[in-house]
Design an enzyme around this catalytic site. Structure first.
Site, PDB file in Angstrom:
ATOM      1  N   LEU A   1     -10.567  -4.162   2.453  1.00 32.44           N
ATOM      2  CA  LEU A   1      -9.583  -3.463   1.633  1.00 32.44           C
ATOM      3  C   LEU A   1      -8.542  -2.733   2.481  1.00 32.44           C
ATOM      4  CD1 LEU A   1      -8.709  -2.672  -1.238  1.00 32.44           C
ATOM      5  CD2 LEU A   1     -10.215  -0.684  -1.043  1.00 32.44           C
ATOM      6  N   ASP A   2      -7.266  -3.043   2.231  1.00 34.60           N
ATOM      7  CA  ASP A   2      -6.127  -2.387   2.881  1.00 34.60           C
ATOM      8  C   ASP A   2      -6.156  -2.517   4.399  1.00 34.60           C
ATOM      9  OD1 ASP A   2      -5.179  -1.579   0.392  1.00 34.60           O
ATOM     10  OD2 ASP A   2      -6.322   0.293   0.456  1.00 34.60           O
ATOM     11  N   GLU A   3      -6.759  -3.570   4.906  1.00 40.09           N
ATOM     12  CA  GLU A   3      -6.814  -3.759   6.356  1.00 40.09           C
ATOM     13  C   GLU A   3      -6.271  -5.121   6.780  1.00 40.09           C
ATOM     14  OE1 GLU A   3     -10.594  -2.827   8.078  1.00 40.09           O
ATOM     15  OE2 GLU A   3     -10.782  -0.932   7.000  1.00 40.09           O
TER      16      GLU A   3
ATOM     17  N   HIS B   1       0.857  -1.184   0.000  1.00 42.26           N
ATOM     18  CA  HIS B   1       0.000   0.000   0.000  1.00 42.26           C
ATOM     19  C   HIS B   1       0.888   1.226   0.000  1.00 42.26           C
ATOM     20  CE1 HIS B   1      -2.903   3.064   1.218  1.00 42.26           C
ATOM     21  NE2 HIS B   1      -3.811   2.244   0.743  1.00 42.26           N
TER      22      HIS B   1
END
Length: 286
Positions: free
Chosen positions: A229-231, A194
């Site tokens: 998402l992105d976690e 990310h």
């Protein structure tokens, strides 16, 4: 079966409910197997009561026989465990879109022998990186993705994963959101980079957001892919200092360098079996 006269390296990783006697039992089983322990690290999470361990050994004992010795004690402690050949390259499929920096860094490190991965394929939803794949002699698979073809594209990806015996999928700036089903299928086996220091500045143009806010550090986050998402569980993060004199173009340039380093480090730790999942977190043994 391995030649009994030849010494081999193996890595044992395990997790279980924390209780007395785990290290003693593991060490005894390895000793009985004729192993010389070359590295041993452990961690007990006081919040969850979970114990984690990574042990590297050298032995003339075969892989199958060593597995039998560990398996003999695994049931007593209800181990979630795995035994690996030390240094064996991990079969890794890389996905990227148009940006080349993360992909190029991984390919260079793999070719130079500093990253223990074997890369049988590169997958992209664009053709921009095909010349880079050709330069390194790695098969390039163009799989375009639209809203109407997303399911079909992900089906092609899973076919490649199975056909090529892929153990790890790396999203090296692959700019498509994976479906929940695909994320669940690749749980613990897919790493994403990310382009910001999560959880700050999510979404598009994070360096532009950071520049507009006048931040003093920027960074990147490598994490396992999850349906959220992105976690996903974070493996590695890096930050660098910036100041008011840096342009947004400089932010982007510096950020790309951090992204490449952070992703490559996460891939290396995963390939060396140093990362163990701990719920929404990770335990990373150095």
């Amino acid at each position: 079966m391995s030649d009994p006269a030849v010494s081999h390296g193996y890595v044992l990783t395990l997790s279980c409910a924390d209780r007395p006697g785990i290290v003693h039992a593991v060490s005894a089983a390895l000793l009985e197997s004729g192993c010389n322990i070359t590295d041993s690290q452990q961690y007990g999470n006081p919040d969850t009561g979970t114990f984690f361990m990574r042990v590297a050994v050298e032995t003339t004992t075969s892989f199958s026989l060593l597995r039998e010795h560990v398996d003999a004690i695994a049931g007593d402690f209800e181990f979630n465990w795995a035994l690996h050949h030390a240094g064996a390259p991990v079969r890794t499929l890389i996905m990227a879109s148009k940006a080349a920096h993360c992909l190029n860094d991984i390919l260079f490190q793999q070719r130079s022998g500093t990253l223990p991965v074997d890369i049988p394929a590169i997958v992209s939803n664009h053709r921009d990186l095909e010349p880079l794949a050709d330069f390194y002699g790695i098969p390039f698979h163009y799989i375009p993705v639209t809203a109407d073809t997303k399911a079909e594209a992900e089906g092609q990806l899973l076919e490649l994963v199975a056909e090529l015996d892929v153990e790890l999928v790396v999203l090296a700036r692959y700019m498509q959101v994976l479906s929940d089903d695909l994320c669940n299928h690749l749980a613990g086996k897919a790493i994403n980079i990310h382009h910001s220091f999560l959880p700050s500045f999510k979404g598009a143009k994070p360096y532009h957001q950071a520049h507009a806010r006048g931040v003093k550090i920027i960074g990147a986050t490598a994490h396992y892919v999850t349906a959220a998402l992105d976690e996903g569980p974070i493996i590695e993060q890096e930050v660098i200092r910036v100041d008011h004199g840096h342009s947004v173009e400089k932010f982007v340039s510096m950020g790309r360098a951090v992204e490449a380093r952070t992703l490559a480090q996460a891939v290396q730790w995963h390939a060396e079996h140093r990362v163990l999942l701990d719920g929404h977190r990770t335990v990373v043994f150095d």
